[in-house]
Write an enzyme that holds these catalytic residues in place. Structure first.
Site, PDB file in Angstrom:
ATOM      1  N   ASP A   1      32.990  38.172   9.451  1.00 57.65           N
ATOM      2  CA  ASP A   1      33.425  36.939   8.810  1.00 57.65           C
ATOM      3  C   ASP A   1      34.563  36.292   9.599  1.00 57.65           C
ATOM      4  O   ASP A   1      35.013  35.186   9.265  1.00 57.65           O
ATOM      5  CB  ASP A   1      33.809  37.162   7.354  1.00 57.65           C
ATOM      6  CG  ASP A   1      34.927  38.178   7.157  1.00 57.65           C
ATOM      7  OD1 ASP A   1      35.434  38.715   8.152  1.00 57.65           O
ATOM      8  OD2 ASP A   1      35.267  38.451   5.982  1.00 57.65           O
ATOM      9  N   SER A   2      34.981  36.949  10.681  1.00 63.57           N
ATOM     10  CA  SER A   2      35.890  36.317  11.641  1.00 63.57           C
ATOM     11  C   SER A   2      35.309  35.033  12.215  1.00 63.57           C
ATOM     12  O   SER A   2      36.034  34.207  12.773  1.00 63.57           O
ATOM     13  CB  SER A   2      36.225  37.283  12.778  1.00 63.57           C
ATOM     14  OG  SER A   2      35.045  37.866  13.325  1.00 63.57           O
TER      15      SER A   2
ATOM     16  N   LYS B   1      29.259  45.743   5.885  1.00 63.32           N
ATOM     17  CA  LYS B   1      30.651  46.198   5.840  1.00 63.32           C
ATOM     18  C   LYS B   1      31.394  45.510   4.708  1.00 63.32           C
ATOM     19  O   LYS B   1      31.249  44.304   4.502  1.00 63.32           O
ATOM     20  CB  LYS B   1      31.365  45.928   7.168  1.00 63.32           C
ATOM     21  CG  LYS B   1      32.821  46.367   7.180  1.00 63.32           C
ATOM     22  CD  LYS B   1      33.418  46.312   8.582  1.00 63.32           C
ATOM     23  CE  LYS B   1      33.698  44.913   9.050  1.00 63.32           C
ATOM     24  NZ  LYS B   1      34.759  44.242   8.237  1.00 63.32           N
TER      25      LYS B   1
ATOM     26  N   GLU C   1      35.316  45.268   2.635  1.00 67.42           N
ATOM     27  CA  GLU C   1      36.749  45.522   2.680  1.00 67.42           C
ATOM     28  C   GLU C   1      37.239  45.983   1.309  1.00 67.42           C
ATOM     29  O   GLU C   1      36.966  45.334   0.297  1.00 67.42           O
ATOM     30  CB  GLU C   1      37.509  44.251   3.072  1.00 67.42           C
ATOM     31  CG  GLU C   1      37.161  43.719   4.452  1.00 67.42           C
ATOM     32  CD  GLU C   1      37.976  42.474   4.799  1.00 67.42           C
ATOM     33  OE1 GLU C   1      38.942  42.152   4.067  1.00 67.42           O
ATOM     34  OE2 GLU C   1      37.639  41.817   5.818  1.00 67.42           O
TER      35      GLU C   1
ATOM     36  N   GLU D   1      41.959  48.931  10.441  1.00 71.73           N
ATOM     37  CA  GLU D   1      42.560  47.803  11.152  1.00 71.73           C
ATOM     38  C   GLU D   1      44.074  47.793  10.974  1.00 71.73           C
ATOM     39  O   GLU D   1      44.586  47.857   9.850  1.00 71.73           O
ATOM     40  CB  GLU D   1      41.975  46.481  10.652  1.00 71.73           C
ATOM     41  CG  GLU D   1      42.544  45.264  11.372  1.00 71.73           C
ATOM     42  CD  GLU D   1      41.790  43.978  11.093  1.00 71.73           C
ATOM     43  OE1 GLU D   1      42.232  42.924  11.588  1.00 71.73           O
ATOM     44  OE2 GLU D   1      40.755  44.029  10.399  1.00 71.73           O
TER      45      GLU D   1
ATOM     46  N   ASP E   1      29.186  41.581   7.990  1.00 67.48           N
ATOM     47  CA  ASP E   1      30.255  41.550   7.000  1.00 67.48           C
ATOM     48  C   ASP E   1      29.770  40.983   5.673  1.00 67.48           C
ATOM     49  O   ASP E   1      29.003  40.015   5.639  1.00 67.48           O
ATOM     50  CB  ASP E   1      31.406  40.672   7.502  1.00 67.48           C
ATOM     51  CG  ASP E   1      32.555  41.472   8.079  1.00 67.48           C
ATOM     52  OD1 ASP E   1      32.653  42.681   7.804  1.00 67.48           O
ATOM     53  OD2 ASP E   1      33.365  40.879   8.808  1.00 67.48           O
TER      54      ASP E   1
END
Length: 264
Positions: A45-46, A112, A114, A181, A84
């Site tokens: 999602d960067s 993935k 978070e 991270e 993501d």
């Protein structure tokens, strides 16, 4: 390069062989990344920041991740593709399963998420339903407003212990990989040794099982000041394919990250 699966990555950890990960978003770059024998491509999602120009990753939607995942799938023939789950696309397990199915059907081999122990039920359900999943702890960019900025996590003993506890809980719940991270090297080392699943670091020191960078950062294409944990591999390479190979070589040899890319 052999076709990479989650079993490949697990075997590499057990054999003490490091692997490389890059975040990328289109078919052309995915082709060259896969040809450079990067084991995993993260459709992150960067993209909200490096492709769309937002200040954070929060505006990214599941439809946008699915679009870019499909593009990467068409370019990468052997790398494992991890996608993501964007902000609030997995707030409850039923929503998470539905959105994960969308990404898997778009070409992802793994998704993935978070977050910490609150995701244990979601990881368990995904594992039951055949959806490989990666946890993401430490600095989780979707929580940037809660953190008050992009700050190193786990510097104090209590917070470090919480991250370790979360990692172990999510592994037991069925997580297949973990991204750490922006945490101190010592904490990342302890977590990597404590878990049986592979641990991917970004700003987490040299002792994790793998490293991940955003493609644009490792090519020196960051418009503003580059994060401490990045390195411009294109500067000393003749072209982009050579830079990609240099990144893989440095990750596997342990030359990257060095002390200047890590946090004490």
């Amino acid at each position: 390069m052999r076709t990479i699966t989650i079993n490949t990555l697990q075997n590499m950890k057990e054999d003490g062989e490091k692997f490389a990960v890059l975040a990328a978003y289109d078919a052309t770059f995915a082709h060259f990344i896969s040809e450079a024998e990067v084991e995993v491509i993260l459709v992150g999602d960067s993209l909200g920041m490096v492709i769309q120009g937002h200040d954070t990753t929060l505006p990214v939607t599941i439809e946008q991740i699915a679009y870019h995942t499909a593009a990467v799938k068409r370019g990468a023939k052997r790398s494992l593709i991890m996608a993501d789950m964007p902000f609030m696309s997995y707030g409850d397990s039923d929503t998470a399963l539905q959105n994960a199915a969308t990404l898997m059907q778009s070409g992802a081999h793994m998704i993935k998420l978070e977050g910490g122990e609150w995701l244990a039920e979601t990881f368990h359900k995904m594992s039951q339903r055949g959806i490989p999943a990666c946890a993401h702890l430490g600095l989780t960019p979707q929580s940037v407003n809660k953190f008050g900025g992009y700050k190193v996590q786990g510097r104090d003993a209590d917070h470090a212990q919480q991250i370790l506890n979360d990692a172990q809980t999510l592994e037991q719940a069925g997580a297949d990989l973990l991204v750490l991270e922006c945490v101190p090297t010592a904490l990342a080392t302890d977590i990597t040794r404590a878990l049986t699943i592979p641990v991917i670091g970004i700003g987490a020191g040299p002792n994790t099982d793998a490293q991940v960078l955003v493609l644009y950062d490792m090519l020196g294409l960051t418009p503003s000041r580059a994060p401490k944990f990045t390195k411009n591999f294109l500067r000393d390479s003749e072209d982009i394919p050579a830079a990609l190979r240099a990144y893989v070589e440095d990750v596997k040899s342990g030359a990257f990250p060095a002390d200047e890319h890590s946090f004490k």
